[in-house]
Design a protein around this motif. Structure first.
Motif, short mmCIF file in Angstrom:
data_model
loop_
_atom_site.label_atom_id
_atom_site.label_comp_id
_atom_site.label_asym_id
_atom_site.label_seq_id
_atom_site.Cartn_x
_atom_site.Cartn_y
_atom_site.Cartn_z
N LEU A 5 85.47 -28.78 -95.52
CA LEU A 5 85.73 -28.74 -96.96
C LEU A 5 84.86 -27.64 -97.56
CD1 LEU A 5 85.68 -32.49 -98.08
CD2 LEU A 5 87.62 -31.14 -97.29
N THR A 6 85.48 -26.77 -98.34
CA THR A 6 84.72 -25.80 -99.13
C THR A 6 85.42 -25.72 -100.48
OG1 THR A 6 86.10 -23.94 -98.48
CG2 THR A 6 84.11 -24.30 -97.16
N GLU A 7 84.72 -25.19 -101.48
CA GLU A 7 85.37 -25.07 -102.80
C GLU A 7 86.61 -24.19 -102.69
OE1 GLU A 7 81.86 -23.82 -104.89
OE2 GLU A 7 81.03 -25.83 -104.54
N ILE A 23 85.21 -26.80 -109.31
CA ILE A 23 84.98 -27.71 -108.18
C ILE A 23 83.55 -27.54 -107.69
CG2 ILE A 23 85.64 -28.26 -105.78
CD1 ILE A 23 88.42 -28.15 -106.58
N ILE A 24 82.87 -28.65 -107.52
CA ILE A 24 81.51 -28.60 -106.98
C ILE A 24 81.54 -29.37 -105.67
CG2 ILE A 24 79.11 -29.32 -107.33
CD1 ILE A 24 79.71 -29.22 -110.37
N TYR A 25 81.27 -28.68 -104.57
CA TYR A 25 81.25 -29.36 -103.27
C TYR A 25 79.85 -29.22 -102.66
CZ TYR A 25 81.35 -29.86 -98.28
OH TYR A 25 81.02 -30.22 -97.00
N GLN A 26 79.33 -30.31 -102.15
CA GLN A 26 78.10 -30.27 -101.35
C GLN A 26 78.29 -31.22 -100.18
OE1 GLN A 26 74.95 -31.48 -104.04
NE2 GLN A 26 75.32 -29.69 -105.34
N ILE A 51 82.78 -33.19 -105.20
CA ILE A 51 83.18 -33.74 -103.89
C ILE A 51 82.04 -33.64 -102.89
CG2 ILE A 51 84.85 -33.50 -101.98
CD1 ILE A 51 86.79 -32.24 -103.78
N THR A 52 81.95 -34.65 -102.05
CA THR A 52 80.97 -34.58 -100.97
C THR A 52 81.56 -35.20 -99.69
OG1 THR A 52 78.68 -35.09 -100.37
CG2 THR A 52 79.85 -36.80 -101.55
#
Ligand code: BTN
Length: 258
Positions: A5-7, A23-26, A51-52
């Motif tokens: 998963l990446t932005e 979108i904020i992904y970590q 999202i994580t």
């Protein structure tokens, strides 16, 4: 191996109007709900998604913990809805998850009132709705969605209801990226529908597995037993009590007797 998963990967081909504008992904977070609350305080855009892959302090309903190990989907969506559509947000979220699981996997999930997503009477997804008023700002709602995707339900530890995962039901893994993209699209479509004044509660009612069943409801310190007869426009559950009267349940923990 499953795609990371990446932005950028989530945004690829995402044809939404509001949801996913940011979108904020970590890879890891304590809880996407906490990150969402910080974003709201900073005045983030409506439709921001957090999202994580893994939460270390996932939050469930009624102050419970929510276990979100690797292989799950854990995300929060920030909305600034008009007060008049607030009761529909729970329906938007649960219908979006239901349609996504049906479309991507071919499985047949149902909604357990108010917003658990079940497959064969086992919980595959939990939804948490939090909201409030920002000082000097707009009212906000955060939809938190946790889906058990590619994981062994045994690793979820002790939980109040039997649990399952999509991979457990299918006997194969499912692309989390595909699920997330479709889910954001469905939330977008349904949110625009209710914003345009079109009710979705009939659609929601048709997919509720709870109706017509004998249920046990815990509402605060009170317990009610009866038959779940119908839902109102605002989502509350109408329970036919043994004495024959109808009891309106606005919020609570429901156990269905199958
Ligand atoms: C429930 O108790 O059924 C609701 C569970 C909601 C879990 C999701 S996972 C993403 C978001 N972040 C959290 O900490 N909780 C919600």
């Amino acid at each position: 191996m499953e795609e990371k998963l990446t932005e950028a990967a989530i945004l690829e081909c995402l044809k939404t109007t509001i949801i996913g504008r940011k979108i904020i992904y970590q890879p890891e977070m304590p809880s996407t709900m906490d990150t969402a609350r910080k974003e709201v305080l900073e005045g983030t855009l409506e439709g921001t998604v957090i999202i994580t892959d893994e939460q270390t302090a996932g939050k469930g309903r009624i102050g419970r913990l929510w276990s979100s190990p690797k292989g799950c989907i854990a995300l929060s969506v920030i909305l600034y809805p008009e007060a008049s559509i607030l009761p529909s947000i729970i329906m938007v979220a649960s219908l979006a998850v239901l349609y996504t699981i049906r479309h991507i996997t071919g499985l047949n999930p149902m909604i357990k009132w108010p917003n658990d997503i079940m497959i064969n009477h086992k919980k595959v997804c939990g939804i948490l709705i939090e909201g409030g008023v920002k000082e000097g700002g707009k009212d906000h709602t955060v939809i938190g969605i946790g889906i058990n995707v590619n994981l062994d339900p045994e690793c979820l530890g002790e939980i109040s209801v039997p649990a399952t995962s999509l991979s457990n039901e299918l006997g194969r893994e499912v692309s989390r990226l595909e699920l997330i993209r479709y889910l954001l699209l469905k939330i977008d479509k349904l949110y625009l529908t209710v914003r345009n004044g079109i009710a979705v509660y009939k659609e929601w009612q048709q997919n509720l597995d709870t109706l017509g069943r004998q249920v046990h409801v815990k509402m605060g310190n009170e317990i009610f037993e009866g038959v779940a007869e119908s839902v109102e426009r605002d989502g509350s559950l109408m329970l036919r009590m043994r004495e024959g009267n109808l009891k309106r349940i606005v919020a609570g923990d429901v156990t269905v007797r199958y």
